[in-house]
Design an enzyme around this catalytic site. Structure first.
Site, PDB file in Angstrom:
ATOM      1  N   SER A   1       0.848  -1.198   0.000  1.00  0.00           N
ATOM      2  CA  SER A   1       0.000   0.000   0.000  1.00  0.00           C
ATOM      3  C   SER A   1       0.885   1.251   0.000  1.00  0.00           C
ATOM      4  O   SER A   1       1.716   1.412  -0.892  1.00  0.00           O
ATOM      5  CB  SER A   1      -0.945  -0.049   1.204  1.00  0.00           C
ATOM      6  OG  SER A   1      -1.972   0.907   1.082  1.00  0.00           O
TER       7      SER A   1
ATOM      8  N   HIS B   1      -7.768  -5.474  -0.211  1.00  0.00           N
ATOM      9  CA  HIS B   1      -6.569  -4.661  -0.032  1.00  0.00           C
ATOM     10  C   HIS B   1      -5.515  -5.384   0.797  1.00  0.00           C
ATOM     11  O   HIS B   1      -4.320  -5.249   0.542  1.00  0.00           O
ATOM     12  CB  HIS B   1      -6.945  -3.330   0.626  1.00  0.00           C
ATOM     13  CG  HIS B   1      -5.831  -2.343   0.619  1.00  0.00           C
ATOM     14  ND1 HIS B   1      -5.195  -1.935  -0.536  1.00  0.00           N
ATOM     15  CD2 HIS B   1      -5.213  -1.676   1.638  1.00  0.00           C
ATOM     16  CE1 HIS B   1      -4.248  -1.056  -0.240  1.00  0.00           C
ATOM     17  NE2 HIS B   1      -4.232  -0.895   1.077  1.00  0.00           N
TER      18      HIS B   1
END
Length: 251
Positions: free
Chosen positions: A96, A229
């Protein structure tokens, strides 16, 4: 470059030192994350790979330090801390926000004559794929809802008021760093890039992850996993095996 690691850097954690390893892997946490997130990665890869986990200011044992809310400033501060460890081939892994930071660190290392053997970009769209996001401007409840929705932080910890007071400033600062980052067009990396992404990631589509290939002349591939995610929480063995395969082939 000659290494002279002192073991006293505030930025670097070595949970399972592997001095005989042929390669070092620098792991960069996600927004709100800490070095300890990579303890299992370090354990799994040692002693084949010497894993360094980065600890950002403002969390855990650095919680009394001011957070840094700029990717560029984080990269500028981190690179001098990493240079002493570049006596052997170095690879970068970032998830991320950590992937964007890894990219900026790679740029700076290459400018100093150190080309990483690999950049593993996980759960993040390519630097040139911009989205207008403003999660860091939400109130505390809105920020907590975002983090819980991505399953990136233990929700039981988020329900503890004392823990919240400690972690929210770091989470907000990291989100600001990630969301205000703007890619500056420039030379491509020579570092090979290996993208990893979940097929249901709301923060990075497969096509956005595939665009990482435009940022390097050193070779590119992408692996897509089932998940969102934080796909890597469930897919960690596959991701770690892929990292090991890449780094073993380069050693």
């Amino acid at each position: 470059m000659t290494a002279n690691p002192t073991g006293t850097s505030l930025w670097i954690r070595q949970f399972h030192p592997a001095p005989a390893a042929a390669t070092r892997l620098v792991c960069l946490p996600h927004a709100g994350g800490s070095a300890s997130y990579y303890f299992p990665v370090s354990k799994a890869l040692s002693p084949t790979v010497d894993v360094l986990a980065v600890q950002y200011p403002g969390r855990q044992d650095r919680r009394h330090e001011k957070c840094v809310d700029s990717i560029a400033e984080l990269a500028d501060a981190l690179v001098p801390e990493l240079l002493p460890y570049t006596d052997k081939p170095v690879a970068l892994f970032g998830h991320s926000m950590g992937a964007t930071l890894a990219f900026e660190v790679a740029l700076r290392l290459e400018q100093k004559g150190v080309t990483p053997v690999a950049l593993f970009a996980s759960g993040r769209r390519a630097p040139s794929c911009h989205r207008d996001e403003s999660v860091h401007l939400r109130d505390d409840d809105g920020l907590i809802a975002e983090v819980k929705g991505l399953s990136g932080t233990d929700t039981q910890l988020l329900g503890d008021d004392e823990v919240l007071r400690m972690v929210l400033p770091a989470i907000r600062s990291d989100y600001k760093a990630a969301e205000t980052y703007r890619y500056t067009p420039g030379p491509q990396l020579a570092t090979p890039i290996h993208a990893h992404v979940g097929d249901a990631d709301p923060k990075a589509t497969v096509e956005e992850a595939r665009t990482w290939g435009e940022h390097t002349t050193g070779g590119f591939d992408i692996q897509v996993y089932s998940g969102g995610h934080f796909y890597l929480n469930d897919q960690a063995p596959r991701v770690i095996a892929s990292i090991r395969d890449v780094l073993t082939a380069k050693s």
